[in-house]
Structures are given as structure tokens and as C-alpha cells.
Design a protein around this motif. Structure first.
Motif, PDB file in Angstrom:
ATOM      1  N   TYR A 154       0.816  -1.203   0.000  1.00  0.00           N
ATOM      2  CA  TYR A 154       0.000   0.000   0.000  1.00  0.00           C
ATOM      3  C   TYR A 154       0.857   1.263   0.000  1.00  0.00           C
ATOM      4  O   TYR A 154       2.024   1.248   0.383  1.00  0.00           O
ATOM      5  N   TYR A 155       0.216   2.331  -0.434  1.00  0.00           N
ATOM      6  CA  TYR A 155       0.863   3.631  -0.514  1.00  0.00           C
ATOM      7  C   TYR A 155       0.087   4.603   0.365  1.00  0.00           C
ATOM      8  O   TYR A 155      -1.151   4.595   0.386  1.00  0.00           O
ATOM      9  N   TRP A 156       0.825   5.442   1.093  1.00  0.00           N
ATOM     10  CA  TRP A 156       0.235   6.321   2.107  1.00  0.00           C
ATOM     11  C   TRP A 156       0.503   7.768   1.709  1.00  0.00           C
ATOM     12  O   TRP A 156       1.632   8.221   1.716  1.00  0.00           O
ATOM     13  N   GLY A 204       2.005  14.056  -2.067  1.00  0.00           N
ATOM     14  CA  GLY A 204       3.126  13.127  -2.026  1.00  0.00           C
ATOM     15  C   GLY A 204       2.728  11.860  -1.310  1.00  0.00           C
ATOM     16  O   GLY A 204       1.636  11.753  -0.753  1.00  0.00           O
ATOM     17  N   VAL A 205       3.643  10.873  -1.308  1.00  0.00           N
ATOM     18  CA  VAL A 205       3.325   9.551  -0.791  1.00  0.00           C
ATOM     19  C   VAL A 205       4.576   8.886  -0.222  1.00  0.00           C
ATOM     20  O   VAL A 205       5.694   9.172  -0.665  1.00  0.00           O
ATOM     21  N   ILE A 206       4.355   8.025   0.756  1.00  0.00           N
ATOM     22  CA  ILE A 206       5.401   7.124   1.214  1.00  0.00           C
ATOM     23  C   ILE A 206       4.872   5.709   1.044  1.00  0.00           C
ATOM     24  O   ILE A 206       3.724   5.417   1.386  1.00  0.00           O
ATOM     25  N   SER A 207       5.696   4.854   0.480  1.00  0.00           N
ATOM     26  CA  SER A 207       5.225   3.514   0.162  1.00  0.00           C
ATOM     27  C   SER A 207       5.447   2.548   1.329  1.00  0.00           C
ATOM     28  O   SER A 207       6.098   2.885   2.324  1.00  0.00           O
ATOM     29  N   TYR A 208       4.954   1.335   1.147  1.00  0.00           N
ATOM     30  CA  TYR A 208       5.127   0.280   2.136  1.00  0.00           C
ATOM     31  C   TYR A 208       6.616   0.003   2.398  1.00  0.00           C
ATOM     32  O   TYR A 208       6.990  -0.394   3.494  1.00  0.00           O
ATOM     33  N   SER A 209       7.449   0.261   1.413  1.00  0.00           N
ATOM     34  CA  SER A 209       8.893   0.010   1.549  1.00  0.00           C
ATOM     35  C   SER A 209       9.649   1.227   2.057  1.00  0.00           C
ATOM     36  O   SER A 209      10.849   1.138   2.323  1.00  0.00           O
ATOM     37  N   THR A 243       8.350  19.832   0.272  1.00  0.00           N
ATOM     38  CA  THR A 243       7.619  18.746   0.936  1.00  0.00           C
ATOM     39  C   THR A 243       8.540  17.618   1.374  1.00  0.00           C
ATOM     40  O   THR A 243       9.460  17.240   0.637  1.00  0.00           O
ATOM     41  N   SER A 244       8.239  17.088   2.555  1.00  0.00           N
ATOM     42  CA  SER A 244       8.939  15.909   3.040  1.00  0.00           C
ATOM     43  C   SER A 244       7.935  15.012   3.765  1.00  0.00           C
ATOM     44  O   SER A 244       7.149  15.491   4.583  1.00  0.00           O
ATOM     45  N   ILE A 245       7.958  13.733   3.417  1.00  0.00           N
ATOM     46  CA  ILE A 245       7.092  12.754   4.075  1.00  0.00           C
ATOM     47  C   ILE A 245       7.980  11.676   4.687  1.00  0.00           C
ATOM     48  O   ILE A 245       8.898  11.172   4.036  1.00  0.00           O
ATOM     49  N   SER A 246       7.685  11.340   5.939  1.00  0.00           N
ATOM     50  CA  SER A 246       8.441  10.305   6.635  1.00  0.00           C
ATOM     51  C   SER A 246       7.477   9.431   7.421  1.00  0.00           C
ATOM     52  O   SER A 246       6.269   9.701   7.471  1.00  0.00           O
TER      53      SER A 246
END
Length: 125
Positions: free
Chosen positions: A34-36, A51-56, A69-72
Motif C-alpha cells: 500500500y501507498y500512504w 506526495g506519498v510514502i510507500s510500504y517500503s 515537501t517531506s514525508i516520513s
């Protein structure tokens, strides 16, 4: 039942950094394919994928927002966070976190299958 809940300040001053957290229950961020994502909707406008952060743990950003933008993620808390720097009043919007079974863009944002309720963020001095 998958649930997502956004949290963070509702008011941010111009030039500051907006920080929001999405807490996920009923699913584990690093498991499953899944992608978040973070998505926003300015007043009177449509949904915009940010933007998105993936399962990995891989991240992908909208080209128009990439520089700010930064996603963690924090897998121990099952949370992922958004940081948007150098905000202006044009960043005022309802911000949503969402899950999708594949990478999405602004055009395919409705493919997300679970959404948070959204949180209003106003940028004003």
C-alpha cells in the motif's frame, strides 16, 4: 477496519513549516503493498495530491511541491508525517491522509480506498 486520523496545528504563520501526522489503525504501514499519501483541498478548489510514502519507505512528491515537501514514517507508532516548508496563505487547505493500493496522482486521487476525516490548516499571521 482501517482508520486514518490527521493531527497537527490548525494555524501556521507564513514562512514557517507545517507539520501534520497521520495515525493509522487497522493496518500496518510497512506491510501489504500500500501507498500512504497526503492530499489537500484549498477552499473552492479541487483535491491536490501532494506526495506519498510507500510500504517500503520510498517517497514520491508532486513536482509542484517537491522542493518544499517531506514525508516520513514512524513504524513503531504506525504513523506517517508531512512537513511543508515556507508556507504562504496559498497553502491554506483541508489536509487529508489516505491509503491507496497503487501510486496515485492528482488525476487519480479518488483511487485511494481509505481516507482520514481531514484537518483544516490556515496559514495566517
Amino acid at each position: 477496519q482501517v482508520q486514518l486520523q490527521e493531527s497537527g496545528p490548525g494555524l501556521v504563520k507564513p514562512s514557517q513549516t507545517l507539520s501534520l501526522t497521520c495515525t493509522v489503525s487497522g493496518a500496518s504501514i510497512p506491510t501489504g503493498y500500500y501507498y500512504w499519501s497526503w492530499i489537500r483541498q484549498p477552499p473552492g478548489k479541487g483535491l491536490e495530491w501532494m506526495g506519498v510514502i510507500s510500504y517500503s519507505g520510498s517517497t514520491y512528491y508532486s513536482p509542484s511541491l517537491k522542493s518544499r515537501t517531506s514525508i516520513s514514517r514512524d513504524t513503531s507508532k504506525n504513523q506517517f508525517t508531512l512537513q511543508l516548508s515556507s508556507v504562504t496563505p496559498e497553502d491554506t487547505a483541508v489536509y487529508y491522509c489516505a491509503r491507496s493500493p497503487r501510486l496515485i496522482t492528482t488525476a487519480t486521487v479518488r483511487d485511494a480506498d481509505y481516507w482520514g476525516q481531514g484537518t483544516q490548516v490556515t496559514v495566517s499571521s
